[in-house]
Design a protein around this motif. Structure first.
Motif, PDB file in Angstrom:
ATOM      1  N   HIS A   1     -17.324 -14.053   2.090  1.00  0.00           N
ATOM      2  CA  HIS A   1     -17.274 -12.900   1.180  1.00  0.00           C
ATOM      3  C   HIS A   1     -17.057 -13.365  -0.267  1.00  0.00           C
TER       4      HIS A   1
ATOM      5  N   ASP B   1     -10.909 -15.423   6.914  1.00  0.00           N
ATOM      6  CA  ASP B   1     -11.078 -14.085   6.373  1.00  0.00           C
ATOM      7  C   ASP B   1     -11.526 -13.158   7.503  1.00  0.00           C
TER       8      ASP B   1
ATOM      9  N   HIS C   1      -7.624  -0.991   6.129  1.00  0.00           N
ATOM     10  CA  HIS C   1      -8.495   0.067   5.581  1.00  0.00           C
ATOM     11  C   HIS C   1      -9.959  -0.128   5.999  1.00  0.00           C
ATOM     12  N   LYS C   2     -10.178  -1.111   6.863  1.00  0.00           N
ATOM     13  CA  LYS C   2     -11.467  -1.210   7.542  1.00  0.00           C
ATOM     14  C   LYS C   2     -11.224  -1.034   9.047  1.00  0.00           C
TER      15      LYS C   2
ATOM     16  N   ASP D   1      -7.956  -6.306   7.235  1.00  0.00           N
ATOM     17  CA  ASP D   1      -7.929  -5.084   6.423  1.00  0.00           C
ATOM     18  C   ASP D   1      -7.738  -3.829   7.274  1.00  0.00           C
TER      19      ASP D   1
ATOM     20  N   GLY E   1      -8.396  -6.404   0.876  1.00  0.00           N
ATOM     21  CA  GLY E   1      -8.737  -7.735   1.349  1.00  0.00           C
ATOM     22  C   GLY E   1      -8.884  -8.744   0.218  1.00  0.00           C
ATOM     23  N   SER E   2      -9.369  -8.307  -0.927  1.00  0.00           N
ATOM     24  CA  SER E   2      -9.576  -9.248  -2.029  1.00  0.00           C
ATOM     25  C   SER E   2      -8.250  -9.830  -2.499  1.00  0.00           C
TER      26      SER E   2
END
Ligand SMILES: *Cc1c(COP(=O)(O)O)cnc(C)c1O
Length: 485
Positions: free
Chosen positions: A192, A274, A305-306, A303, A158-159
């Motif tokens: 974030h 976001d 991966h979330k 994301d 995400g970053s």
């Protein structure tokens, strides 16, 4: 001449060690598979937190050297120094921060991607790999109501996905150094921190960042946003970008996405959302309603991966207008002249800072296709209900304050002790729960109050774990009250 040939052949003998034969492959593979099978067989009963004094320092006892080390010894060292200490992020007991996942079929997707080593950066090299990645991007675009012509990139997380979006926004609005003093970004202080980082890395550290007033649920107040933008315009400033969250990290709040979208359009701002944590809740009818307006953004991060439970290493950025993403990222070079044939698909290399990259599409495509969407939807709905259930049950305990009804699957509580400092009590309570090892929670400060967060997003978290947590909380509160008395 034959001297050179002899030297080459001698080197070949040694360099061929890098290519194990079938028998040698089977040998290491069996050891690795035994290890991972054992890990998975025990994951439900293993701790999510293992306090360690050494913290993996033993790795340094066996540095990289000229000579090989046996796989058995390496797996032992991995277990002792890497896997065991501290957080087991694959565990269903992970209810801190924003939990990740670790779907098994993603691991197999990575395995195939690594063995075949397809070059997913440019269409010319591996059109199928690029098509697969673009197909995943189109699927996610459709999910959030973006148009078919939207583009995007499968980034590492995400970053980086947020950074890619900020850079795209900067160039789309042609923000130059001379404009910085007058340029304004609007955001919530619940945004974030990777976006603060992204703004600076994108060279925008000197623009004005306005933190907007928030409501009781830590959401942006759209009317205030509108007012502040108008004031800024009147005083000669240049409003540029508004950033909203589809699920904040602290409390899981969704900003009023639709109202902010209307204001962004009215004032001609780039609108970035976001949704690293929350956007995949769009897979649910309930989530779709809550995320209404997400489709109004110019760029969006989500994301897998979330919210899709993948192992770490996949965050996605979507951009509605292809030309803006291309403008920031499309470059050419002489040595790339053969690869210019873009076919009928954009290449990831033209839409991101990366050229050569991990073929991330496969780790998403494989689990989605093998399982179908039904269990993903069920799992996300289960997480929403678990958060609601936890909040209700923990709220029934004496002296426990709870947060508002959660927008998604993050909620929090705060214990008001009979004696002593409340923040210290809650911190100690969190420590006691962590050192038990079976459930991992994290905390945050809300207006100076130390609250304990419950963030439910692991596909391995089910009702039994939440009931265990409730029992633990009761037990540890009683223990601490006795100590503090
Ligand atoms: C996790 C998260 C990020 C950062 O993403 P990474 O994948 O950890 O780099 C950004 N925004 C939100 C809301 C998040 O939850």
């Amino acid at each position: 001449m034959s001297d050179l040939r002899d030297q080459i052949l001698a080197l070949e003998q040694t360099s061929r060690e890098l290519e194990p034969d079938a028998k040698a492959r089977a040998y290491v593979r069996d050891k690795v598979i035994n290890y991972t099978e054992n890990f998975l067989d025990n994951i439900h009963d293993s701790n999510v937190w293992n306090e360690s004094l050494e913290k993996g320092i033993g790795l340094y006892d066996d540095p990289v050297s000229e000579h090989p080390t046996g796989i058995e010894k390496l797996m032992e060292s991995f277990e002792e120094n890497v896997n065991a200490p501290h957080l087991n992020a694959a565990s269903g007991g992970h209810l801190g921060y924003v939990p990740g996942g670790g779907l098994y079929h993603s691991a197999l997707g990575d395995y195939i991607a690594d063995v075949t080593n397809n070059y997913a950066g440019v269409f010319y090299a591996s059109p199928g790999a690029v098509r697969m990645e673009n197909m995943m991007i189109r699927w996610m675009s459709e999910l959030v109501g973006y148009p078919k012509k939207a583009v995007g990139n499968l980034a590492s997380g995400g970053s980086i996905a947020n950074l890619t979006a900020i850079v795209t926004a900067r160039d789309a609005h042609q923000i130059k150094g001379k404009d910085y003093e007058r340029t304004v970004i609007y955001a919530s202080d619940q945004m974030h921190h990777c976006l603060d980082k992204a703004i600076r890395i994108a060279g925008l550290g000197e623009v004005i960042l306005r933190h907007l007033p928030l409501d009781d649920g830590y959401r942006i107040i759209p009317e205030k946003l509108d007012e502040i933008i108008s004031e800024d315009k009147a005083s000669g400033l240049k409003p540029f970008l508004v950033i909203a969250s589809a699920g904040t990290t602290d409390v899981g709040a969704i900003d009023p996405l639709e109202d902010i979208g209307v204001i962004a359009k009215k004032h001609n701002l780039w609108y970035h959302i976001d949704g690293a944590y929350g956007a995949f809740f769009a897979l649910l009818e309930e989530g779709k309603k809550k995320l209404k307006g997400i489709e109004m953004s110019d760029s969006l991060v989500m994301d897998p991966h979330k919210g899709l439970f993948l192992p770490y290493g996949l965050g996605v950025v979507l951009v509605k207008e292809a030309k803006f993403m291309l403008e920031s990222h499309h470059y050419q070079a002489n040595y790339m002249q053969d690869a210019r044939d873009a076919g009928d698909e954009y290449s990831p290399a033209d839409l991101s800072p990366e050229l050569t990259k991990h073929f991330r599409g496969l780790r998403l495509w494989l689990p989605l296709k093998v399982h179908g969407l039904i269990p993903f939807r069920a799992c996300l709905q289960e997480k929403l209900f678990l958060a609601r259930y936890f909040r209700e049950e923990v709220g029934k305990l004496p002296n426990v304050e709870i947060g508002p009804e959660p927008d998604l699957s993050i909620t929090y509580f705060h214990y008001v002790p009979e004696h002593g400092n409340a923040n210290e009590f809650n911190e100690e309570l969190l420590n006691l729960i962590r050192t038990d090892g079976r459930v991992f929670l994290s905390s945050t400060l809300l207006d100076g109050k130390f609250v304990i967060r419950f963030a439910c997003l692991s596909f391995r978290t089910h009702l039994d774990r939440v009931d265990l947590l409730l029992t633990l909380i009761k037990e540890k509160i009683a223990l601490l009250e006795a100590q503090f008395a």
